[in-house]
Design a protein around this motif. Structure first.
Motif, mmCIF file in Angstrom:
data_model
loop_
_atom_site.group_PDB
_atom_site.id
_atom_site.type_symbol
_atom_site.label_atom_id
_atom_site.label_comp_id
_atom_site.label_asym_id
_atom_site.label_seq_id
_atom_site.Cartn_x
_atom_site.Cartn_y
_atom_site.Cartn_z
ATOM 1 N N GLU A 106 48.810 55.879 62.972
ATOM 2 C CA GLU A 106 48.525 56.299 61.599
ATOM 3 C C GLU A 106 49.301 57.557 61.219
ATOM 4 O O GLU A 106 49.615 57.778 60.049
ATOM 5 N N MET A 107 49.637 58.382 62.198
ATOM 6 C CA MET A 107 50.417 59.582 61.929
ATOM 7 C C MET A 107 51.917 59.285 61.935
ATOM 8 O O MET A 107 52.670 59.825 61.116
ATOM 9 N N PHE A 108 52.374 58.420 62.844
ATOM 10 C CA PHE A 108 53.811 58.235 63.029
ATOM 11 C C PHE A 108 54.444 57.383 61.929
ATOM 12 O O PHE A 108 55.544 57.693 61.448
ATOM 13 N N THR A 109 53.778 56.311 61.518
ATOM 14 C CA THR A 109 54.394 55.368 60.565
ATOM 15 C C THR A 109 54.763 56.029 59.237
ATOM 16 O O THR A 109 55.904 55.920 58.790
ATOM 17 N N PRO A 110 53.856 56.738 58.559
ATOM 18 C CA PRO A 110 54.277 57.375 57.284
ATOM 19 C C PRO A 110 55.323 58.461 57.485
ATOM 20 O O PRO A 110 56.202 58.646 56.639
ATOM 21 N N GLU A 111 55.245 59.181 58.608
ATOM 22 C CA GLU A 111 56.257 60.210 58.864
ATOM 23 C C GLU A 111 57.620 59.581 59.108
ATOM 24 O O GLU A 111 58.656 60.140 58.715
ATOM 25 N N LEU A 112 57.645 58.419 59.742
ATOM 26 C CA LEU A 112 58.918 57.722 59.961
ATOM 27 C C LEU A 112 59.531 57.301 58.630
ATOM 28 O O LEU A 112 60.733 57.523 58.390
ATOM 29 N N TRP A 113 58.750 56.708 57.749
ATOM 30 C CA TRP A 113 59.267 56.292 56.433
ATOM 31 C C TRP A 113 59.746 57.501 55.628
ATOM 32 O O TRP A 113 60.798 57.451 54.986
ATOM 33 N N ARG A 114 58.968 58.570 55.658
ATOM 34 C CA ARG A 114 59.343 59.756 54.888
ATOM 35 C C ARG A 114 60.639 60.361 55.434
ATOM 36 O O ARG A 114 61.520 60.764 54.658
ATOM 37 N N THR A 115 60.793 60.422 56.760
ATOM 38 C CA THR A 115 62.001 61.010 57.350
ATOM 39 C C THR A 115 63.225 60.157 57.059
ATOM 40 O O THR A 115 64.301 60.686 56.737
ATOM 41 N N LEU A 116 63.097 58.837 57.158
ATOM 42 C CA LEU A 116 64.232 57.970 56.852
ATOM 43 C C LEU A 116 64.655 58.121 55.393
ATOM 44 O O LEU A 116 65.853 58.141 55.079
ATOM 45 N N ASP A 117 63.688 58.239 54.498
ATOM 46 C CA ASP A 117 64.029 58.431 53.085
ATOM 47 C C ASP A 117 64.715 59.780 52.869
ATOM 48 O O ASP A 117 65.668 59.885 52.090
ATOM 49 N N GLN A 118 64.241 60.814 53.537
ATOM 50 C CA GLN A 118 64.886 62.120 53.417
ATOM 51 C C GLN A 118 66.325 62.079 53.905
ATOM 52 O O GLN A 118 67.218 62.658 53.280
ATOM 53 N N LEU A 119 66.568 61.402 55.021
ATOM 54 C CA LEU A 119 67.926 61.331 55.546
ATOM 55 C C LEU A 119 68.845 60.554 54.616
ATOM 56 O O LEU A 119 70.008 60.930 54.415
ATOM 57 N N ARG A 120 68.345 59.465 54.030
ATOM 58 C CA ARG A 120 69.181 58.702 53.092
ATOM 59 C C ARG A 120 69.499 59.527 51.845
ATOM 60 O O ARG A 120 70.627 59.493 51.350
ATOM 61 N N ARG A 121 68.519 60.260 51.343
ATOM 62 C CA ARG A 121 68.774 61.096 50.174
ATOM 63 C C ARG A 121 69.743 62.233 50.502
ATOM 64 O O ARG A 121 70.610 62.589 49.681
#
Length: 413
Positions: A106-121
């Motif tokens: 529950e902690m890792f999945t949203p952080e993974l999506w948020r980090t991938l979006d930050q890197l793409r931006r």
């Protein structure tokens, strides 16, 4: 028997003495054996001591105590390790937990999506091209809700380290990031694409853990220098262990809808969309103007001077200063003092007026035109202009990186 009965006390005493004598002989023999063993050990220790005294360095003597000096140096080394530990900062895991808490799905999945979006931006804002829908080697985990047991803590560490690496690459403004490879740490990684992983494993030595990553980028030499400087000045201990550089091949990065690398370079550097990569262009060659004698040998030299530089009578400028023969008015006697030409200079073609230097962005008539004085291919032509100093080509660079993480102080040997 009567004698024994009469001397029973003597017989018993003799038997006891005989037994004690036997015991004393056994004790003496045992002591001699122990003495020999102790003597052999003592001899071996003396031999070892002599060997140590003959070494360089040696334990010392009554004046020099090298053993104590070695202990002092060991204490200094521990103090230096403690002082140098601040240069081995570990990239924070994502998500970061405190104490003995463990990372949960529950902690890792949203952080993974948020980090991938930050890197793409971040890549888009710095002009770094990525493969379509790139997941930064987490393709196998981005759609999972349940993960392999015991893998989330190590995945959080890898996610933090990859983000630290990408921040350095994006800050250097590389042209494109082809892929990042990491080691497999769980059974979920075997379900992902092979391009996200390499075959190397983390290595643990006496002081730290070295985690390998492989990064492939495309850039020019200034961006490559910025990447290496970024790893050098990073607060995290990221070592560049190996680097392979080769010319970058043109073409389309993975994905049918992505534009070609060639067009990307041209848009980035403001070049027209034509074939080929940007090449160094040689500017037009300015012809060397020969000296002109009066046409026909009898004209006024001042008139020829005014015709050559497009000067109106009275010193006023011509209507079209840079090309007077294109409607710039009739030249006449000007107000600039005339300096006599050298006698015997080669004559000019009758009726021809040499052009002045063109303004920026325009070419004057006669530049490179056949038959014009100083044009290419005619006698007396000279080749000039700027020469190519640096002919940059895009590079494809593969970096092998090691992220160094110090072991806890109690686990160091």
């Amino acid at each position: 028997m009567d004698w024994v009965k009469r001397n029973l006390l003597f017989v018993i005493s003799s038997a006891v003495a005989l037994v004690l004598l036997g015991l004393s002989v056994f004790y003496l023999w045992s002591s001699l054996q122990k003495k020999n063993e102790v003597f052999e050990r003592l001899t071996a220790q003396y031999a070892e001591l002599n060997r140590l005294y003959n070494l360089d360095p040696n334990p010392g003597n009554e004046r020099v105590n090298n053993i104590q000096a070695a202990r002092d140096q060991q204490a200094q080394l521990r103090k230096y390790l403690q002082k140098a530990s601040k240069y081995f900062v570990v990239p924070p895991p994502i998500p970061q937990v405190s104490g003995t808490n463990r990372v949960t799905a529950e902690m890792f999945t949203p952080e993974l999506w948020r980090t991938l979006d930050q890197l793409r931006r971040a890549a888009a804002s710095t002009g770094v091209q990525l493969p379509p829908d790139y997941s930064f080697s987490f393709e196998a985990q981005k759609n999972l809700m349940r993960f392999a047991p015991g893998s989330l803590d190590r995945l959080a560490v890898q996610l933090g380290e990859i983000k630290a690496i990408c921040d350095i690459l994006f800050a250097a403004k590389i042209n494109s990031l082809d892929n990042i490879r990491r080691e497999r740490i769980s059974t979920d990684d075997y379900k992902g694409p092979p391009s996200d992983y390499h075959d190397q494993k983390s290595v643990t030595n006496e002081l730290a853990v070295l985690t390998p990553y492989q990064v492939t980028i495309r850039c020019f030499s200034p961006e490559l220098a910025a990447v290496l400087n970024g790893f050098h000045s990073s607060p995290y201990c990221i070592l560049v262990k190996a680097m392979d550089v080769e010319p970058a091949t043109l073409g389309i990065l993975p994905g049918p809808t992505e534009p070609g690398l060639e067009d990307y370079y041209r848009r980035r550097y403001g070049l027209p969309p034509t074939g080929g990569l940007p090449e160094a262009e040689i500017p037009p060659t300015a012809p060397a103007f020969p000296r002109y004698a009066p046409p026909g040998g009898g004209s006024d030299p001042a008139t020829v001077y005014a015709q050559r530089y497009g000067i109106r009578p009275g010193g006023g400028p011509a209507v079209n200063r840079y090309a007077p023969e294109l409607g710039g008015g009739q030249p006449g006697r000007g107000g600039i003092p005339y300096r006599p030409l050298t006698p015997g200079a080669p004559g000019a073609q009758p009726g021809y007026m040499p052009p002045a230097y063109p303004p920026p962005g325009y070419a004057a008539p006669g530049f490179g035109m056949p038959g014009a004085p100083g044009a290419a291919g005619t006698p007396g032509a000279t080749r000039g202009g700027l020469q190519t100093v640096l002919d940059e080509k895009p590079l494809r660079v593969t970096l092998l990186l090691h992220v160094v993480k110090l072991l806890p102080e109690e686990n160091r040997r």
